[in-house]
Design an enzyme around this catalytic site. Structure first.
Site, short mmCIF file in Angstrom:
data_model
loop_
_atom_site.label_atom_id
_atom_site.label_comp_id
_atom_site.label_asym_id
_atom_site.label_seq_id
_atom_site.Cartn_x
_atom_site.Cartn_y
_atom_site.Cartn_z
N ASP A 72 0.84 -1.20 0.00
CA ASP A 72 0.00 0.00 0.00
C ASP A 72 0.87 1.25 0.00
O ASP A 72 0.69 2.16 0.80
CB ASP A 72 -0.95 -0.02 1.20
CG ASP A 72 -1.86 -1.23 1.19
OD1 ASP A 72 -3.06 -1.08 0.97
OD2 ASP A 72 -1.36 -2.36 1.39
N TYR A 93 -2.00 4.19 -6.53
CA TYR A 93 -3.29 4.81 -6.17
C TYR A 93 -3.77 5.81 -7.22
O TYR A 93 -4.31 6.86 -6.90
CB TYR A 93 -3.19 5.47 -4.79
CG TYR A 93 -3.14 4.47 -3.67
CD1 TYR A 93 -4.27 4.16 -2.93
CD2 TYR A 93 -1.95 3.80 -3.37
CE1 TYR A 93 -4.23 3.22 -1.90
CE2 TYR A 93 -1.91 2.85 -2.36
CZ TYR A 93 -3.05 2.57 -1.63
OH TYR A 93 -3.00 1.64 -0.63
N HIS A 113 -3.08 -9.81 -1.22
CA HIS A 113 -3.32 -8.46 -0.71
C HIS A 113 -4.25 -8.40 0.51
O HIS A 113 -3.84 -7.92 1.57
CB HIS A 113 -3.85 -7.57 -1.84
CG HIS A 113 -3.97 -6.14 -1.46
ND1 HIS A 113 -2.90 -5.38 -1.07
CD2 HIS A 113 -5.05 -5.31 -1.41
CE1 HIS A 113 -3.29 -4.15 -0.80
NE2 HIS A 113 -4.60 -4.08 -0.99
N HIS A 130 -11.56 -3.33 6.77
CA HIS A 130 -11.37 -4.61 6.04
C HIS A 130 -11.46 -5.84 6.94
O HIS A 130 -10.98 -6.92 6.57
CB HIS A 130 -10.06 -4.59 5.26
CG HIS A 130 -9.87 -3.38 4.41
ND1 HIS A 130 -10.77 -3.04 3.43
CD2 HIS A 130 -8.91 -2.42 4.40
CE1 HIS A 130 -10.36 -1.92 2.83
NE2 HIS A 130 -9.25 -1.53 3.41
N HIS A 179 -3.31 -4.08 2.39
CA HIS A 179 -4.71 -3.67 2.42
C HIS A 179 -5.09 -2.85 3.65
O HIS A 179 -5.69 -1.77 3.53
CB HIS A 179 -5.62 -4.90 2.29
CG HIS A 179 -6.99 -4.61 1.77
ND1 HIS A 179 -7.24 -3.66 0.80
CD2 HIS A 179 -8.20 -5.17 2.05
CE1 HIS A 179 -8.54 -3.65 0.52
NE2 HIS A 179 -9.13 -4.55 1.27
N VAL A 180 -4.79 -3.34 4.83
CA VAL A 180 -5.06 -2.59 6.07
C VAL A 180 -3.88 -1.65 6.31
O VAL A 180 -2.73 -2.09 6.37
CB VAL A 180 -5.24 -3.54 7.26
CG1 VAL A 180 -5.43 -2.75 8.55
CG2 VAL A 180 -6.43 -4.46 7.02
N HIS A 181 -4.17 -0.36 6.49
CA HIS A 181 -3.11 0.64 6.57
C HIS A 181 -2.56 0.76 7.99
O HIS A 181 -2.69 1.78 8.67
CB HIS A 181 -3.61 1.98 6.04
CG HIS A 181 -4.09 1.90 4.63
ND1 HIS A 181 -4.92 2.83 4.06
CD2 HIS A 181 -3.86 0.98 3.66
CE1 HIS A 181 -5.17 2.49 2.80
NE2 HIS A 181 -4.54 1.36 2.54
#
Length: 565
Positions: A201, A231, A366, A376, A403-405
Protein backbone atom coordinates in the site's frame (compact mmCIF):
# COMPACT_ATOMS: atom_id res chain seq x y z
CA UNK A 1 25.73 -43.53 1.51
CA UNK A 2 25.37 -43.69 5.33
CA UNK A 3 27.32 -41.11 7.33
CA UNK A 4 30.12 -42.43 9.56
CA UNK A 5 30.15 -41.59 13.26
CA UNK A 6 32.83 -38.92 12.84
CA UNK A 7 30.88 -37.14 10.10
CA UNK A 8 27.71 -37.28 12.18
CA UNK A 9 29.52 -35.70 15.11
CA UNK A 10 31.00 -32.95 12.94
CA UNK A 11 27.62 -32.10 11.41
CA UNK A 12 26.00 -32.03 14.85
CA UNK A 13 28.71 -29.77 16.31
CA UNK A 14 28.36 -27.34 13.38
CA UNK A 15 24.59 -27.24 13.88
CA UNK A 16 24.90 -26.47 17.60
CA UNK A 17 27.62 -23.86 16.91
CA UNK A 18 25.32 -22.17 14.40
CA UNK A 19 22.51 -22.02 16.94
CA UNK A 20 24.93 -20.70 19.58
CA UNK A 21 26.20 -17.93 17.30
CA UNK A 22 22.64 -16.84 16.51
CA UNK A 23 21.96 -16.66 20.23
CA UNK A 24 25.10 -14.64 21.02
CA UNK A 25 24.35 -12.11 18.31
CA UNK A 26 20.65 -11.73 19.04
CA UNK A 27 20.14 -12.76 22.68
CA UNK A 28 17.33 -10.26 23.24
CA UNK A 29 15.24 -11.11 20.19
CA UNK A 30 12.27 -13.40 20.92
CA UNK A 31 11.48 -16.46 18.81
CA UNK A 32 8.18 -18.03 17.89
CA UNK A 33 9.28 -21.01 19.97
CA UNK A 34 8.48 -18.85 23.00
CA UNK A 35 4.95 -18.15 21.75
CA UNK A 36 2.11 -17.81 21.61
CA UNK A 37 2.68 -14.30 22.91
CA UNK A 38 0.31 -12.19 24.92
CA UNK A 39 -1.38 -9.71 22.53
CA UNK A 40 0.24 -6.27 22.41
CA UNK A 41 -1.27 -3.05 21.07
CA UNK A 42 1.03 -0.03 20.77
CA UNK A 43 -0.98 3.16 21.38
CA UNK A 44 -1.04 5.65 18.51
CA UNK A 45 1.99 7.91 18.69
CA UNK A 46 0.61 11.41 19.22
CA UNK A 47 3.46 12.85 17.16
CA UNK A 48 2.61 10.57 14.23
CA UNK A 49 1.43 12.41 11.14
CA UNK A 50 -0.99 10.04 9.48
CA UNK A 51 -2.20 12.40 6.77
CA UNK A 52 -0.18 11.64 3.66
CA UNK A 53 0.11 14.11 0.78
CA UNK A 54 0.79 12.97 -2.79
CA UNK A 55 3.84 14.17 -4.66
CA UNK A 56 2.76 16.75 -7.26
CA UNK A 57 3.54 16.23 -10.93
CA UNK A 58 6.02 19.11 -10.64
CA UNK A 59 8.25 17.13 -8.27
CA UNK A 60 11.53 16.39 -10.05
CA UNK A 61 11.40 12.75 -8.92
CA UNK A 62 8.34 12.02 -11.04
CA UNK A 63 9.13 14.09 -14.13
CA UNK A 64 10.26 12.68 -17.44
CA UNK A 65 13.96 13.37 -17.91
CA UNK A 66 14.77 11.16 -20.92
CA UNK A 67 14.61 12.30 -24.53
CA UNK A 68 12.89 10.77 -27.54
CA UNK A 69 12.63 7.02 -27.21
CA UNK A 70 15.23 6.57 -24.50
CA UNK A 71 14.11 4.06 -21.83
CA UNK A 72 12.54 5.13 -18.56
CA UNK A 73 10.69 3.43 -15.68
CA UNK A 74 13.18 0.55 -15.79
CA UNK A 75 12.50 -2.39 -13.48
CA UNK A 76 13.70 -5.94 -12.81
CA UNK A 77 11.50 -8.94 -12.03
CA UNK A 78 12.61 -12.45 -11.12
CA UNK A 79 11.63 -15.46 -13.14
CA UNK A 80 10.66 -18.65 -11.32
CA UNK A 81 14.29 -19.74 -10.82
CA UNK A 82 17.65 -18.04 -10.32
CA UNK A 83 18.87 -18.43 -13.91
CA UNK A 84 16.55 -15.89 -15.55
CA UNK A 85 15.18 -12.41 -14.90
CA UNK A 86 12.91 -9.96 -16.69
CA UNK A 87 13.94 -6.42 -17.62
CA UNK A 88 11.04 -4.01 -18.27
CA UNK A 89 10.94 -0.37 -19.37
CA UNK A 90 8.89 2.23 -21.23
CA UNK A 91 9.77 4.35 -24.28
CA UNK A 92 7.85 7.26 -25.73
CA UNK A 93 5.32 9.48 -24.02
CA UNK A 94 1.81 8.68 -22.80
CA UNK A 95 -1.20 10.53 -24.23
CA UNK A 96 -4.38 11.73 -22.56
CA UNK A 97 -7.55 13.18 -24.08
CA UNK A 98 -10.87 12.23 -25.61
CA UNK A 99 -9.47 11.31 -29.03
CA UNK A 100 -6.10 9.64 -28.77
CA UNK A 101 -4.29 7.18 -31.02
CA UNK A 102 -2.08 4.48 -29.48
CA UNK A 103 1.54 4.32 -30.58
CA UNK A 104 2.66 1.49 -32.82
CA UNK A 105 4.72 -0.64 -30.44
CA UNK A 106 6.52 -2.33 -33.35
CA UNK A 107 8.34 0.90 -34.28
CA UNK A 108 10.76 0.62 -31.34
CA UNK A 109 12.88 -2.45 -30.59
CA UNK A 110 13.11 -4.29 -27.27
CA UNK A 111 16.80 -5.07 -26.75
CA UNK A 112 18.97 -5.74 -23.71
CA UNK A 113 22.77 -5.93 -23.79
CA UNK A 114 24.20 -7.60 -20.68
CA UNK A 115 27.17 -9.41 -19.21
CA UNK A 116 29.32 -9.98 -16.15
CA UNK A 117 31.65 -7.18 -17.20
CA UNK A 118 30.51 -3.57 -17.29
CA UNK A 119 32.24 -3.17 -20.66
CA UNK A 120 31.90 -4.76 -23.09
CA UNK A 121 28.38 -6.15 -22.62
CA UNK A 122 28.86 -9.35 -24.58
CA UNK A 123 25.32 -10.76 -24.64
CA UNK A 124 22.26 -9.51 -26.49
CA UNK A 125 18.64 -10.59 -26.21
CA UNK A 126 15.40 -9.24 -27.67
CA UNK A 127 11.92 -9.33 -26.21
CA UNK A 128 8.36 -8.17 -26.67
CA UNK A 129 6.45 -4.90 -26.41
CA UNK A 130 2.91 -3.60 -26.07
CA UNK A 131 0.80 -0.51 -25.52
CA UNK A 132 -2.27 -0.41 -23.28
CA UNK A 133 -5.15 2.05 -23.06
CA UNK A 134 -7.51 3.12 -20.29
CA UNK A 135 -10.78 4.07 -22.02
CA UNK A 136 -14.01 5.47 -20.62
CA UNK A 137 -17.33 5.33 -22.52
CA UNK A 138 -18.59 8.60 -21.04
CA UNK A 139 -18.45 12.06 -22.53
CA UNK A 140 -16.06 14.44 -20.85
CA UNK A 141 -13.75 11.80 -19.37
CA UNK A 142 -10.16 11.77 -20.59
CA UNK A 143 -8.80 8.56 -22.03
CA UNK A 144 -5.20 7.43 -21.72
CA UNK A 145 -2.78 5.44 -23.83
CA UNK A 146 0.64 4.43 -22.59
CA UNK A 147 4.09 4.71 -24.02
CA UNK A 148 5.59 1.54 -25.44
CA UNK A 149 6.13 -1.03 -22.69
CA UNK A 150 8.97 -3.51 -23.19
CA UNK A 151 9.63 -6.85 -21.48
CA UNK A 152 12.81 -8.87 -22.13
CA UNK A 153 13.76 -12.14 -20.43
CA UNK A 154 17.43 -12.86 -19.75
CA UNK A 155 18.17 -16.59 -19.47
CA UNK A 156 21.13 -18.84 -18.73
CA UNK A 157 22.32 -16.68 -15.83
CA UNK A 158 24.64 -17.89 -13.09
CA UNK A 159 23.47 -17.88 -9.47
CA UNK A 160 24.42 -15.16 -6.98
CA UNK A 161 26.26 -13.24 -9.70
CA UNK A 162 26.46 -9.55 -10.52
CA UNK A 163 25.36 -8.67 -14.05
CA UNK A 164 25.48 -5.35 -15.89
CA UNK A 165 22.91 -4.35 -18.50
CA UNK A 166 21.51 -1.57 -20.63
CA UNK A 167 18.21 -1.61 -22.49
CA UNK A 168 16.52 0.16 -25.38
CA UNK A 169 16.78 0.20 -29.17
CA UNK A 170 20.38 0.48 -30.45
CA UNK A 171 19.18 1.12 -34.01
CA UNK A 172 17.73 4.43 -32.85
CA UNK A 173 20.64 5.32 -30.54
CA UNK A 174 18.06 5.13 -27.77
CA UNK A 175 19.76 3.08 -25.08
CA UNK A 176 19.72 3.48 -21.32
CA UNK A 177 22.66 4.01 -19.01
CA UNK A 178 24.35 0.88 -17.68
CA UNK A 179 22.66 -0.66 -14.62
CA UNK A 180 23.42 -3.77 -12.59
CA UNK A 181 21.64 -6.48 -10.62
CA UNK A 182 22.56 -9.63 -8.73
CA UNK A 183 20.88 -12.96 -9.41
CA UNK A 184 19.37 -15.04 -6.61
CA UNK A 185 21.42 -17.88 -5.09
CA UNK A 186 20.79 -21.40 -6.29
CA UNK A 187 17.91 -23.04 -4.44
CA UNK A 188 19.08 -25.19 -1.55
CA UNK A 189 18.58 -25.34 2.19
CA UNK A 190 21.91 -23.54 2.66
CA UNK A 191 21.41 -20.59 0.30
CA UNK A 192 19.20 -17.53 0.88
CA UNK A 193 19.00 -13.92 -0.22
CA UNK A 194 20.55 -11.77 2.49
CA UNK A 195 17.59 -9.42 2.93
CA UNK A 196 14.08 -9.44 1.48
CA UNK A 197 12.14 -6.19 1.82
CA UNK A 198 8.36 -6.35 2.18
CA UNK A 199 6.18 -3.28 1.62
CA UNK A 200 2.51 -2.73 0.84
CA UNK A 201 0.00 0.00 0.00
CA UNK A 202 2.86 2.30 -0.91
CA UNK A 203 1.31 5.09 -2.96
CA UNK A 204 3.29 8.11 -4.06
CA UNK A 205 3.27 10.51 -1.13
CA UNK A 206 5.92 12.24 0.91
CA UNK A 207 5.46 9.40 3.42
CA UNK A 208 6.06 6.91 0.59
CA UNK A 209 9.37 8.60 -0.17
CA UNK A 210 10.37 8.17 3.49
CA UNK A 211 9.43 4.47 3.33
CA UNK A 212 11.51 3.88 0.20
CA UNK A 213 14.43 5.84 1.64
CA UNK A 214 14.41 3.67 4.78
CA UNK A 215 13.96 0.50 2.73
CA UNK A 216 16.85 1.40 0.39
CA UNK A 217 19.18 2.03 3.32
CA UNK A 218 18.54 -1.54 4.47
CA UNK A 219 20.04 -2.73 1.16
CA UNK A 220 17.60 -5.51 0.19
CA UNK A 221 18.36 -8.17 -2.40
CA UNK A 222 14.68 -8.53 -3.30
CA UNK A 223 11.49 -6.51 -2.82
CA UNK A 224 8.03 -7.99 -2.30
CA UNK A 225 5.33 -5.42 -3.11
CA UNK A 226 2.11 -6.77 -1.59
CA UNK A 227 -0.37 -4.73 -3.61
CA UNK A 228 -1.72 -1.17 -4.02
CA UNK A 229 1.07 0.61 -5.82
CA UNK A 230 0.39 4.15 -7.05
CA UNK A 231 -3.29 4.81 -6.17
CA UNK A 232 -4.14 6.29 -9.56
CA UNK A 233 -7.76 5.45 -8.80
CA UNK A 234 -7.97 8.16 -6.14
CA UNK A 235 -8.08 10.64 -9.01
CA UNK A 236 -10.51 11.76 -11.70
CA UNK A 237 -9.28 11.60 -15.28
CA UNK A 238 -8.64 15.36 -15.17
CA UNK A 239 -6.06 14.91 -12.39
CA UNK A 240 -8.24 16.00 -9.45
CA UNK A 241 -7.46 13.77 -6.48
CA UNK A 242 -8.90 12.96 -3.06
CA UNK A 243 -8.04 10.93 0.04
CA UNK A 244 -11.45 9.25 -0.29
CA UNK A 245 -12.76 8.79 -3.82
CA UNK A 246 -16.30 7.73 -2.87
CA UNK A 247 -16.59 10.63 -0.43
CA UNK A 248 -15.48 13.30 -2.88
CA UNK A 249 -16.82 11.89 -6.15
CA UNK A 250 -19.96 9.88 -5.31
CA UNK A 251 -21.75 10.59 -8.60
CA UNK A 252 -19.18 9.62 -11.23
CA UNK A 253 -20.64 7.12 -13.74
CA UNK A 254 -17.58 4.89 -13.38
CA UNK A 255 -14.68 4.80 -10.94
CA UNK A 256 -12.18 7.00 -12.79
CA UNK A 257 -8.41 6.94 -12.65
CA UNK A 258 -5.61 9.32 -13.57
CA UNK A 259 -3.20 6.98 -15.35
CA UNK A 260 -0.22 9.35 -15.47
CA UNK A 261 0.21 8.59 -11.74
CA UNK A 262 1.46 5.16 -12.86
CA UNK A 263 4.19 6.84 -14.92
CA UNK A 264 5.09 9.10 -12.01
CA UNK A 265 5.36 6.03 -9.75
CA UNK A 266 7.58 4.18 -12.25
CA UNK A 267 9.94 7.14 -12.50
CA UNK A 268 10.13 7.58 -8.75
CA UNK A 269 10.86 3.88 -8.18
CA UNK A 270 13.39 3.42 -11.01
CA UNK A 271 16.55 4.25 -8.99
CA UNK A 272 15.72 1.31 -6.72
CA UNK A 273 13.96 -1.28 -8.88
CA UNK A 274 16.34 -0.94 -11.84
CA UNK A 275 18.90 -2.75 -9.66
CA UNK A 276 16.84 -4.67 -7.06
CA UNK A 277 14.22 -7.15 -8.35
CA UNK A 278 10.64 -6.37 -7.33
CA UNK A 279 7.79 -8.91 -7.29
CA UNK A 280 4.25 -7.60 -7.62
CA UNK A 281 0.98 -8.67 -5.96
CA UNK A 282 -2.39 -7.44 -7.23
CA UNK A 283 -4.27 -5.07 -4.94
CA UNK A 284 -7.75 -3.60 -5.04
CA UNK A 285 -6.41 -0.23 -6.20
CA UNK A 286 -5.11 -1.95 -9.34
CA UNK A 287 -8.61 -3.07 -10.43
CA UNK A 288 -9.26 0.14 -12.42
CA UNK A 289 -12.49 -0.49 -14.29
CA UNK A 290 -12.81 0.83 -17.83
CA UNK A 291 -14.81 0.30 -21.01
CA UNK A 292 -16.07 -3.21 -21.79
CA UNK A 293 -15.65 -4.19 -18.12
CA UNK A 294 -11.90 -4.49 -18.53
CA UNK A 295 -9.86 -4.39 -15.31
CA UNK A 296 -6.20 -4.46 -14.20
CA UNK A 297 -4.96 -3.21 -17.60
CA UNK A 298 -2.13 -1.07 -16.24
CA UNK A 299 -0.99 -3.61 -13.65
CA UNK A 300 -0.83 -6.53 -16.08
CA UNK A 301 0.83 -4.45 -18.82
CA UNK A 302 3.53 -2.57 -16.98
CA UNK A 303 5.19 -5.44 -15.14
CA UNK A 304 6.53 -8.87 -16.03
CA UNK A 305 5.31 -11.91 -14.11
CA UNK A 306 6.77 -15.45 -14.00
CA UNK A 307 3.36 -17.06 -14.29
CA UNK A 308 4.11 -19.12 -17.40
CA UNK A 309 7.41 -20.29 -15.93
CA UNK A 310 5.57 -21.46 -12.81
CA UNK A 311 2.74 -23.22 -14.65
CA UNK A 312 0.09 -20.53 -14.09
CA UNK A 313 -2.31 -19.26 -16.74
CA UNK A 314 -2.73 -15.91 -14.98
CA UNK A 315 -0.46 -13.03 -13.99
CA UNK A 316 -2.51 -12.77 -10.78
CA UNK A 317 -1.05 -15.93 -9.26
CA UNK A 318 2.38 -17.43 -9.72
CA UNK A 319 5.37 -18.74 -7.78
CA UNK A 320 9.13 -18.30 -7.75
CA UNK A 321 12.21 -19.38 -5.83
CA UNK A 322 14.66 -17.06 -4.10
CA UNK A 323 17.38 -19.37 -2.85
CA UNK A 324 15.87 -21.74 -0.30
CA UNK A 325 12.58 -19.85 -0.16
CA UNK A 326 9.60 -20.76 -2.33
CA UNK A 327 7.24 -17.82 -2.73
CA UNK A 328 3.61 -18.23 -3.74
CA UNK A 329 1.75 -15.14 -4.95
CA UNK A 330 -2.05 -15.43 -4.88
CA UNK A 331 -4.79 -13.23 -6.28
CA UNK A 332 -7.36 -11.91 -3.84
CA UNK A 333 -9.38 -10.40 -6.69
CA UNK A 334 -9.69 -13.36 -9.03
CA UNK A 335 -11.74 -16.54 -8.53
CA UNK A 336 -10.23 -18.75 -5.82
CA UNK A 337 -12.82 -21.45 -4.99
CA UNK A 338 -12.00 -25.16 -5.22
CA UNK A 339 -13.43 -25.45 -8.74
CA UNK A 340 -11.45 -22.47 -10.03
CA UNK A 341 -8.15 -22.41 -11.90
CA UNK A 342 -6.32 -20.52 -9.14
CA UNK A 343 -7.12 -23.15 -6.51
CA UNK A 344 -6.14 -26.01 -8.82
CA UNK A 345 -2.87 -24.29 -9.71
CA UNK A 346 -2.12 -23.63 -6.03
CA UNK A 347 -2.69 -27.25 -5.10
CA UNK A 348 -0.33 -28.44 -7.83
CA UNK A 349 2.32 -25.87 -6.97
CA UNK A 350 2.26 -26.72 -3.25
CA UNK A 351 2.48 -30.43 -4.02
CA UNK A 352 5.54 -29.83 -6.21
CA UNK A 353 7.58 -28.03 -3.55
CA UNK A 354 10.57 -30.02 -2.29
CA UNK A 355 11.21 -28.78 1.25
CA UNK A 356 14.69 -30.30 1.17
CA UNK A 357 15.55 -27.80 -1.58
CA UNK A 358 13.35 -24.87 -0.53
CA UNK A 359 12.65 -25.40 3.18
CA UNK A 360 10.85 -22.07 3.56
CA UNK A 361 7.39 -21.64 2.08
CA UNK A 362 6.06 -18.06 2.00
CA UNK A 363 2.67 -17.04 0.62
CA UNK A 364 1.41 -13.55 -0.13
CA UNK A 365 -1.75 -11.86 -1.35
CA UNK A 366 -3.32 -8.46 -0.71
CA UNK A 367 -6.42 -8.66 1.56
CA UNK A 368 -5.55 -10.21 4.96
CA UNK A 369 -7.39 -13.14 6.56
CA UNK A 370 -6.21 -12.27 10.04
CA UNK A 371 -6.63 -8.59 10.79
CA UNK A 372 -8.14 -7.13 13.94
CA UNK A 373 -8.58 -3.61 12.61
CA UNK A 374 -12.10 -2.41 11.78
CA UNK A 375 -11.02 -1.50 8.25
CA UNK A 376 -11.37 -4.61 6.04
CA UNK A 377 -12.21 -6.82 9.03
CA UNK A 378 -13.01 -10.35 7.75
CA UNK A 379 -13.37 -8.91 4.25
CA UNK A 380 -11.55 -11.82 2.61
CA UNK A 381 -13.32 -14.52 4.62
CA UNK A 382 -14.51 -16.40 1.52
CA UNK A 383 -10.93 -16.68 0.26
CA UNK A 384 -9.89 -17.89 3.70
CA UNK A 385 -12.65 -20.52 3.74
CA UNK A 386 -11.57 -21.77 0.31
CA UNK A 387 -7.81 -21.88 0.75
CA UNK A 388 -6.69 -21.90 4.39
CA UNK A 389 -6.86 -25.66 4.84
CA UNK A 390 -4.66 -26.18 1.78
CA UNK A 391 -1.98 -23.78 3.03
CA UNK A 392 -2.05 -25.43 6.44
CA UNK A 393 -1.76 -28.91 4.94
CA UNK A 394 1.47 -27.98 3.20
CA UNK A 395 2.78 -26.06 6.24
CA UNK A 396 3.19 -22.58 4.82
CA UNK A 397 5.56 -20.77 7.19
CA UNK A 398 4.77 -17.07 6.69
CA UNK A 399 1.98 -15.09 5.00
CA UNK A 400 2.37 -11.44 3.97
CA UNK A 401 -0.64 -9.21 3.30
CA UNK A 402 -1.40 -5.51 2.80
CA UNK A 403 -4.71 -3.67 2.42
CA UNK A 404 -5.06 -2.59 6.07
CA UNK A 405 -3.11 0.64 6.57
CA UNK A 406 -1.35 -0.41 9.73
CA UNK A 407 1.05 -3.11 10.93
CA UNK A 408 0.04 -6.37 12.58
CA UNK A 409 1.79 -9.68 13.28
CA UNK A 410 -0.03 -12.79 14.41
CA UNK A 411 0.90 -15.71 16.58
CA UNK A 412 0.90 -19.00 14.70
CA UNK A 413 -2.75 -19.58 13.89
CA UNK A 414 -5.11 -21.82 11.94
CA UNK A 415 -8.87 -21.35 11.68
CA UNK A 416 -8.82 -18.57 14.30
CA UNK A 417 -7.21 -20.97 16.79
CA UNK A 418 -3.67 -20.85 18.14
CA UNK A 419 -1.75 -23.62 16.42
CA UNK A 420 2.04 -24.22 16.59
CA UNK A 421 1.98 -25.48 13.00
CA UNK A 422 0.00 -22.61 11.52
CA UNK A 423 1.62 -19.75 9.58
CA UNK A 424 2.66 -16.42 11.04
CA UNK A 425 0.48 -13.80 9.32
CA UNK A 426 1.97 -10.35 8.82
CA UNK A 427 -0.12 -7.41 7.55
CA UNK A 428 2.10 -4.62 6.31
CA UNK A 429 -0.14 -2.24 4.37
CA UNK A 430 1.59 0.73 5.96
CA UNK A 431 3.73 1.92 3.05
CA UNK A 432 2.51 5.52 3.13
CA UNK A 433 -0.39 6.03 0.70
CA UNK A 434 -2.75 9.02 0.92
CA UNK A 435 -5.83 7.12 2.13
CA UNK A 436 -6.60 7.23 5.84
CA UNK A 437 -4.54 5.15 8.25
CA UNK A 438 -6.27 2.25 10.02
CA UNK A 439 -6.53 3.16 13.71
CA UNK A 440 -9.66 1.62 15.22
CA UNK A 441 -9.83 -2.08 16.08
CA UNK A 442 -12.85 -4.36 15.68
CA UNK A 443 -12.53 -5.25 19.36
CA UNK A 444 -12.69 -1.58 20.46
CA UNK A 445 -16.11 -0.76 21.98
CA UNK A 446 -18.50 0.34 19.25
CA UNK A 447 -16.17 -0.44 16.33
CA UNK A 448 -17.23 -3.98 15.44
CA UNK A 449 -18.54 -3.65 11.86
CA UNK A 450 -21.97 -4.80 10.78
CA UNK A 451 -21.39 -8.27 9.23
CA UNK A 452 -23.32 -7.47 6.04
CA UNK A 453 -20.90 -4.60 5.27
CA UNK A 454 -17.73 -6.67 5.43
CA UNK A 455 -17.56 -8.66 2.13
CA UNK A 456 -15.29 -7.30 -0.57
CA UNK A 457 -17.42 -5.40 -3.09
CA UNK A 458 -15.49 -6.60 -6.13
CA UNK A 459 -15.47 -10.32 -5.26
CA UNK A 460 -18.84 -10.47 -3.46
CA UNK A 461 -20.01 -13.46 -1.43
CA UNK A 462 -20.61 -13.73 2.31
CA UNK A 463 -18.74 -16.20 4.48
CA UNK A 464 -18.08 -14.32 7.72
CA UNK A 465 -20.48 -15.68 10.34
CA UNK A 466 -20.34 -15.39 14.10
CA UNK A 467 -17.66 -17.45 15.80
CA UNK A 468 -18.93 -20.82 17.03
CA UNK A 469 -16.22 -21.58 19.58
CA UNK A 470 -13.51 -19.99 21.67
CA UNK A 471 -13.58 -16.75 23.68
CA UNK A 472 -15.65 -14.97 20.98
CA UNK A 473 -18.27 -17.73 20.55
CA UNK A 474 -21.59 -16.32 19.39
CA UNK A 475 -20.06 -12.99 18.42
CA UNK A 476 -18.81 -11.42 15.17
CA UNK A 477 -15.91 -9.65 16.92
CA UNK A 478 -13.85 -10.28 20.01
CA UNK A 479 -14.30 -7.96 22.99
CA UNK A 480 -10.55 -7.72 23.46
CA UNK A 481 -7.49 -8.08 21.25
CA UNK A 482 -7.76 -11.64 19.90
CA UNK A 483 -5.24 -14.14 21.21
CA UNK A 484 -4.01 -14.83 17.69
CA UNK A 485 -2.95 -11.17 17.31
CA UNK A 486 0.55 -10.88 18.79
CA UNK A 487 1.44 -7.26 17.94
CA UNK A 488 -0.32 -4.35 16.25
CA UNK A 489 0.57 -0.72 15.69
CA UNK A 490 -0.55 2.11 13.41
CA UNK A 491 2.40 3.71 11.66
CA UNK A 492 4.10 3.95 8.28
CA UNK A 493 6.94 1.54 7.57
CA UNK A 494 8.32 -1.55 5.86
CA UNK A 495 9.71 -4.95 6.83
CA UNK A 496 12.90 -6.93 6.26
CA UNK A 497 13.03 -10.73 6.21
CA UNK A 498 16.46 -12.30 6.75
CA UNK A 499 16.45 -16.07 6.39
CA UNK A 500 19.41 -17.33 8.40
CA UNK A 501 19.15 -21.06 7.76
CA UNK A 502 16.55 -23.75 7.10
CA UNK A 503 14.83 -23.22 10.46
CA UNK A 504 15.39 -19.60 11.52
CA UNK A 505 14.36 -16.35 9.83
CA UNK A 506 14.66 -12.91 11.40
CA UNK A 507 11.69 -10.60 10.76
CA UNK A 508 12.09 -6.89 11.45
CA UNK A 509 9.48 -4.17 11.03
CA UNK A 510 10.85 -0.65 10.67
CA UNK A 511 8.79 2.46 11.43
CA UNK A 512 9.42 5.54 9.30
CA UNK A 513 9.67 7.84 12.31
CA UNK A 514 12.61 5.85 13.67
CA UNK A 515 16.18 5.62 12.40
CA UNK A 516 16.29 3.21 9.48
CA UNK A 517 18.21 0.57 11.43
CA UNK A 518 15.94 0.61 14.50
CA UNK A 519 13.35 -2.14 14.94
CA UNK A 520 9.72 -1.40 15.73
CA UNK A 521 8.93 -5.11 15.95
CA UNK A 522 11.40 -7.96 15.68
CA UNK A 523 11.18 -11.72 16.06
CA UNK A 524 12.82 -14.93 14.93
CA UNK A 525 10.30 -17.03 13.05
CA UNK A 526 11.34 -20.63 13.66
CA UNK A 527 10.29 -23.59 11.55
CA UNK A 528 9.76 -26.87 13.37
CA UNK A 529 9.71 -29.49 10.60
CA UNK A 530 10.01 -32.36 13.06
CA UNK A 531 6.96 -31.10 14.97
CA UNK A 532 4.98 -30.01 11.92
CA UNK A 533 6.01 -32.43 9.17
CA UNK A 534 4.98 -32.18 5.56
CA UNK A 535 4.19 -35.47 3.89
CA UNK A 536 7.25 -36.39 1.86
CA UNK A 537 7.49 -38.04 -1.50
CA UNK A 538 9.20 -41.44 -1.51
CA UNK A 539 12.25 -40.20 -3.42
CA UNK A 540 12.88 -37.48 -0.84
CA UNK A 541 13.51 -39.97 1.97
CA UNK A 542 17.01 -41.25 2.63
CA UNK A 543 19.67 -41.83 5.24
CA UNK A 544 20.94 -38.25 5.32
CA UNK A 545 17.42 -36.84 5.61
CA UNK A 546 16.64 -39.21 8.47
CA UNK A 547 19.86 -38.18 10.19
CA UNK A 548 19.03 -34.50 9.68
CA UNK A 549 15.69 -35.00 11.40
CA UNK A 550 17.48 -36.66 14.33
CA UNK A 551 19.96 -33.80 14.67
CA UNK A 552 17.16 -31.24 14.49
CA UNK A 553 15.31 -33.07 17.25
CA UNK A 554 18.47 -33.21 19.37
CA UNK A 555 19.06 -29.51 18.74
CA UNK A 556 15.52 -28.79 19.89
CA UNK A 557 16.12 -30.84 23.04
CA UNK A 558 19.34 -28.99 23.82
CA UNK A 559 17.62 -25.68 23.17
CA UNK A 560 14.85 -26.57 25.61
CA UNK A 561 17.34 -27.64 28.27
CA UNK A 562 19.98 -24.92 27.91
CA UNK A 563 18.22 -22.03 26.11
CA UNK A 564 20.75 -21.69 23.31
CA UNK A 565 18.37 -19.65 21.16
Amino acid sequence: MPLCLGEMGAVFILLILNLFLINCENNNIPTTLEGPFKPVTIPLDKSFRGHAIDLPETDRRVQRIVKGFEPEQISITLSSTYDSVWISWITGEFQTGENIKPMNHKTVGSVVHYGKLRKPLLHKVTGQSLVYSQLYPFEGLKNYTSGIIHHVCLTGLEPHTLYYYRCGDPSMAAMSDIYSFKTMPVSSRKNYPRRIAVVGDLGLTYNSTSTIDHLSRNKPDLILMVGDLCYANLYLTNGTGSDCYSCSFPDTPIHETYQPRWDYWGRFMQPLISKVPIMMVQGNHEIEEQAENRTFASYTSRFAFPNKESGSSSTFYYSFNAGGVHFIVLGGYVAYNKSDDQFNWLEKDLASVNREVTPWLVATWHPPWYTTYTAHYREAECMKVAMEELLYKYKVDIVFNGHVHAYERSNRVYNYTLDPCGPVYISIGDGGNREKMSIKHADDPGYCPEPSTTPDQFMGGFCAYNFTSGPAAGKFCWDRQPEYSAYRETSFGHGILEVKNETHALWTWHRNQDMYNKAGDQIYIVREPERCPVEKKVNELGGIDKFKNVTLSLAGLINNEFGLI
